[in-house]
Design a protein around this motif. Structure first.
Motif, PDB file in Angstrom:
ATOM      1  N   PHE A 256     -71.516 -10.969  -2.416  1.00 54.61           N
ATOM      2  CA  PHE A 256     -71.783  -9.540  -2.314  1.00 54.61           C
ATOM      3  C   PHE A 256     -70.682  -8.804  -1.572  1.00 54.61           C
ATOM      4  O   PHE A 256     -70.392  -7.649  -1.868  1.00 54.61           O
ATOM      5  N   GLY A 257     -70.061  -9.499  -0.613  1.00 50.75           N
ATOM      6  CA  GLY A 257     -68.998  -8.860   0.148  1.00 50.75           C
ATOM      7  C   GLY A 257     -67.772  -8.532  -0.685  1.00 50.75           C
ATOM      8  O   GLY A 257     -66.930  -7.730  -0.269  1.00 50.75           O
ATOM      9  N   ARG A 258     -67.662  -9.146  -1.861  1.00 50.25           N
ATOM     10  CA  ARG A 258     -66.521  -8.886  -2.751  1.00 50.25           C
ATOM     11  C   ARG A 258     -66.922  -8.117  -4.007  1.00 50.25           C
ATOM     12  O   ARG A 258     -66.150  -8.015  -4.950  1.00 50.25           O
ATOM     13  N   TRP A 259     -68.148  -7.587  -4.001  1.00 48.57           N
ATOM     14  CA  TRP A 259     -68.595  -6.832  -5.177  1.00 48.57           C
ATOM     15  C   TRP A 259     -67.637  -5.675  -5.422  1.00 48.57           C
ATOM     16  O   TRP A 259     -67.461  -4.787  -4.597  1.00 48.57           O
ATOM     17  N   SER A 260     -66.980  -5.683  -6.587  1.00 47.63           N
ATOM     18  CA  SER A 260     -66.042  -4.618  -6.932  1.00 47.63           C
ATOM     19  C   SER A 260     -65.629  -4.770  -8.387  1.00 47.63           C
ATOM     20  O   SER A 260     -65.884  -5.789  -9.030  1.00 47.63           O
ATOM     21  N   GLU A 261     -64.977  -3.764  -8.880  1.00 44.59           N
ATOM     22  CA  GLU A 261     -64.352  -3.841 -10.201  1.00 44.59           C
ATOM     23  C   GLU A 261     -63.119  -4.727 -10.099  1.00 44.59           C
ATOM     24  O   GLU A 261     -62.429  -4.740  -9.078  1.00 44.59           O
ATOM     25  N   VAL A 262     -62.851  -5.512 -11.147  1.00 39.97           N
ATOM     26  CA  VAL A 262     -61.586  -6.252 -11.183  1.00 39.97           C
ATOM     27  C   VAL A 262     -60.473  -5.209 -11.221  1.00 39.97           C
ATOM     28  O   VAL A 262     -60.425  -4.384 -12.142  1.00 39.97           O
ATOM     29  N   PRO A 263     -59.584  -5.198 -10.220  1.00 39.60           N
ATOM     30  CA  PRO A 263     -58.619  -4.096 -10.094  1.00 39.60           C
ATOM     31  C   PRO A 263     -57.752  -3.951 -11.350  1.00 39.60           C
ATOM     32  O   PRO A 263     -57.131  -4.916 -11.804  1.00 39.60           O
TER      33      PRO A 263
END
Length: 280
Positions: A256-263
């Motif tokens: 969850f700490g890295r939840w993000s769009e693939v840049p």
């Protein structure tokens, strides 16, 4: 004493009792040939087990829980197969963009309606025939169970599945490296800011033209990535057929700490389309 009056009274009482008995046995038990005893219920109502009592009270039963759980698993498997698949990252070949243990969401519809992979896209593909000449043999039952777990992101992907970044598409000339140590595509240097800091674009020199309908792919951790460069001398030359692409990696869903769009990257924005008729 008036005996006649007593007999008359007894006759009336007998008649009343017979009528009462007749009324009590009227119904199914009184039909000819029906010698079944009347049904009786235990004191306090019918006896039921804990499952029935929970169901009657509107609670969950084990049977209902199992059915709902099974339906959820089937739904997730269908969603994973046709729309969006979780994919567990098993190695550091895509660092720093993707870390070991990341679970990414792969959009399987990204290239289904006429769109095609673009330079800079992070894609998952089946490497059979390009990175692997023959798939490894596996027990069918074990393979089925592992495939289901991998489809839900609970196990490492199949040995034939890879995640890499698209560097060249059909018709592109990809060269490494120019005098400044940069990779070029169609003669234009590419500033690859997504490559792991300290890694060279490639320690293996190459100059290739990507066939139509194929891709040239590389990992972001160049010194730790087995990619198109490692298959230059093999059948297919390290090119991945577009039809072998499973989908585009769009999101990092876990942890969850890295939840993000693939840049996304704009590294290839200045790269022109390949020259008509290919490169000489």
């Amino acid at each position: 004493m008036d005996t006649e009056a007593q007999h008359t009274e007894r006759d009336r009482s007998s008649t009343t009792e017979e009528r009462s008995r007749s009324a009590r046995v009227s119904g199914p038990e009184a039909r000819p040939g029906n010698d079944a005893l009347p049904r009786t219920e235990p004191e306090g109502g019918p006896r039921t087990g804990p499952e029935e009592r929970r169901a009657a009270a509107g609670g969950w039963t084990w049977r209902r829980t199992g059915f709902v759980g099974g339906a959820c698993v089937v739904f997730l498997l269908l969603l994973s197969h046709f729309v969006m698949q979780p994919f567990l990252i098993p190695s550091g070949s895509m660092e720093p963009t993707l870390h070991v243990g990341d679970r990414i969401l792969v959009d399987k519809l990204a290239y289904r309606f006429g769109d095609r992979p673009r330079r800079g896209d992070v894609v998952v593909f089946d490497g059979t025939g390009s990175f692997l000449q023959e798939p490894a043999g596996q027990n069918p039952v074990t393979g089925l169970l592992h495939g289901a777990a991998a489809a839900l992101g609970l196990a490492e992907p199949a040995e034939t599945d890879f995640v890499k970044r698209v560097v060249g598409v059909g018709g592109d000339r990809v060269v490494c490296c120019d005098k400044d140590g940069r990779l070029t595509v169609n003669g234009v240097p590419v500033e690859e800011r997504y490559v792991l800091l300290g890694d060279a674009p490639s320690k293996v020199p190459f100059d290739i033209v990507v066939p139509q309908g194929a891709l040239w792919v590389m990992g972001d951790h160049r010194s730790q990535s087995s990619d198109s460069r490692d298959h230059l001398g093999q059948p297919g030359g390290g090119m991945v057929p577009v039809e072998q692409v499973v989908g585009r990696a769009d999101w990092i869903a876990w942890p969850f700490g890295r939840w993000s769009e693939v840049p996304p990257t704009g590294a290839f924005d200045a790269v022109p389309a390949p020259a008509a008729g290919g490169h000489g």
